[in-house]
Design a protein around this motif. Structure first.
Motif, PDB file in Angstrom:
ATOM      1  N   LEU A  51      -8.667   0.695  -2.564  1.00  0.00           N
ATOM      2  CA  LEU A  51      -9.698   1.224  -1.673  1.00  0.00           C
ATOM      3  C   LEU A  51      -9.352   2.635  -1.214  1.00  0.00           C
ATOM      4  O   LEU A  51     -10.213   3.523  -1.199  1.00  0.00           O
ATOM      5  N   VAL A  52      -8.103   2.856  -0.863  1.00  0.00           N
ATOM      6  CA  VAL A  52      -7.667   4.184  -0.417  1.00  0.00           C
ATOM      7  C   VAL A  52      -7.857   5.207  -1.528  1.00  0.00           C
ATOM      8  O   VAL A  52      -8.431   6.288  -1.307  1.00  0.00           O
ATOM      9  N   PHE A  53      -7.414   4.872  -2.742  1.00  0.00           N
ATOM     10  CA  PHE A  53      -7.518   5.818  -3.854  1.00  0.00           C
ATOM     11  C   PHE A  53      -8.978   6.133  -4.171  1.00  0.00           C
ATOM     12  O   PHE A  53      -9.349   7.290  -4.402  1.00  0.00           O
ATOM     13  N   LEU A  73     -11.638   5.860  -2.192  1.00  0.00           N
ATOM     14  CA  LEU A  73     -12.273   6.623  -1.120  1.00  0.00           C
ATOM     15  C   LEU A  73     -11.850   8.087  -1.150  1.00  0.00           C
ATOM     16  O   LEU A  73     -12.653   8.981  -0.868  1.00  0.00           O
ATOM     17  N   VAL A  74     -10.594   8.342  -1.483  1.00  0.00           N
ATOM     18  CA  VAL A  74     -10.124   9.724  -1.605  1.00  0.00           C
ATOM     19  C   VAL A  74     -10.917  10.456  -2.676  1.00  0.00           C
ATOM     20  O   VAL A  74     -11.381  11.588  -2.475  1.00  0.00           O
ATOM     21  N   LEU A  94      -6.297  -2.966  -0.919  1.00  0.00           N
ATOM     22  CA  LEU A  94      -6.325  -1.880   0.070  1.00  0.00           C
ATOM     23  C   LEU A  94      -5.871  -0.564  -0.541  1.00  0.00           C
ATOM     24  O   LEU A  94      -6.450   0.493  -0.249  1.00  0.00           O
ATOM     25  N   SER A  95      -4.860  -0.600  -1.405  1.00  0.00           N
ATOM     26  CA  SER A  95      -4.421   0.635  -2.052  1.00  0.00           C
ATOM     27  C   SER A  95      -5.501   1.163  -3.000  1.00  0.00           C
ATOM     28  O   SER A  95      -5.756   2.374  -3.059  1.00  0.00           O
ATOM     29  N   VAL A 143       0.835  -1.205   0.000  1.00  0.00           N
ATOM     30  CA  VAL A 143       0.000   0.000   0.000  1.00  0.00           C
ATOM     31  C   VAL A 143       0.868   1.252   0.000  1.00  0.00           C
ATOM     32  O   VAL A 143       0.625   2.204  -0.758  1.00  0.00           O
ATOM     33  N   TRP A 144       1.904   1.253   0.840  1.00  0.00           N
ATOM     34  CA  TRP A 144       2.806   2.407   0.913  1.00  0.00           C
ATOM     35  C   TRP A 144       3.501   2.646  -0.421  1.00  0.00           C
ATOM     36  O   TRP A 144       3.655   3.781  -0.872  1.00  0.00           O
ATOM     37  N   VAL A 163       0.975   4.197  -2.762  1.00  0.00           N
ATOM     38  CA  VAL A 163       0.678   5.582  -2.388  1.00  0.00           C
ATOM     39  C   VAL A 163       1.821   6.511  -2.786  1.00  0.00           C
ATOM     40  O   VAL A 163       1.604   7.604  -3.328  1.00  0.00           O
TER      41      VAL A 163
END
Length: 224
Positions: A106-108, A110-111, A103-104, A12-13, A16
């Motif tokens: 999902l983060v993108f 949601l942003v 998960l990555s 994920v890091w 990102v």
């Protein structure tokens, strides 16, 4: 547990950091989502009578079709850069790689949704109701990116990957999309998300099933 979670958060890091440098995924998805909402706003000329009927559908059309762009880029970047082979050679299970990429994504997504939501609220004259959409967005987006990630890993190996991903992904994700629209319609009407308990149960069941099925499918896909 930490040995299992650490590689997931490392992936994920990595995603990102790469996204902050290139801004390929978030920029494309955000531009598309905002464009869909703005175009529909002018196309239907929303009135108090019609806005409650069409607004939930417009919101999730923007989220889902914008998300398809991001999901397409997710594994395409890995394949084009040759880093997918490096991930496969890493001393971790294939499920770890899947959950890291999911998960990555999902983060993108949601942003993008959190940036798009205020624009939607302003154009369609919603105010405090949109805050209650956040749990719905999280549940629905989790299911969407879980299914989308596994089909993205499959479609990336085809020539027409931009066409194949929507064709494979949308029929499977349709229950989650419909459930999200139904619950969102109740929330925007001021009824709350718990008034549509049957659709909420569908959404939770969808997430639970595909969080188990998709890692297994991903393992078979990357082995082939």
């Amino acid at each position: 547990m930490s040995r299992y979670l650490a590689p997931i958060f490392t992936i994920v890091w990595k995603d990102v950091v790469l996204e902050t440098r290139t801004k390929d995924i978030v920029t494309a998805v955000l531009a598309f989502s905002l464009l869909v909402i703005v175009v529909f706003n002018f196309a239907i000329d929303p009135t108090p009578r019609t806005v409650g009927l069409v607004a939930p559908g417009i919101l999730w059309i923007a989220f889902v079709f914008g998300g398809v762009l991001g999901l397409n880029r997710s594994f395409a970047l890995e394949k084009d850069n040759g880093s997918i082979q490096a991930l496969m050679l890493a001393p971790v299970s294939r499920e770890v790689i899947f959950f890291g990429k999911t998960l990555s994504n999902l983060v993108f997504m949601l942003v993008v949704e959190l940036i798009t939501l205020p624009v939607f609220a302003m154009l369609f004259n919603y105010s405090l109701q949109v805050v209650e959409l956040l749990p719905v967005m999280l549940l629905a987006t989790l299911g969407i990116v879980t299914v989308g990630s596994v089909f993205s890993s499959m479609a990336v190996n085809t020539r027409a990957r931009e066409v194949m991903l929507p064709l494979l992904f949308l029929p499977v994700a349709l229950p989650a999309i419909i459930a999200a629209m139904e619950i969102s319609g109740g929330v925007l009407a001021g009824e709350g998300m718990l008034t549509n308990t049957e659709w909420l149960a569908v959404l939770v069941a969808f997430d639970a099933i595909f969080l188990v099925v998709c890692p297994i499918a991903f393992n078979a896909i990357v082995e082939d």
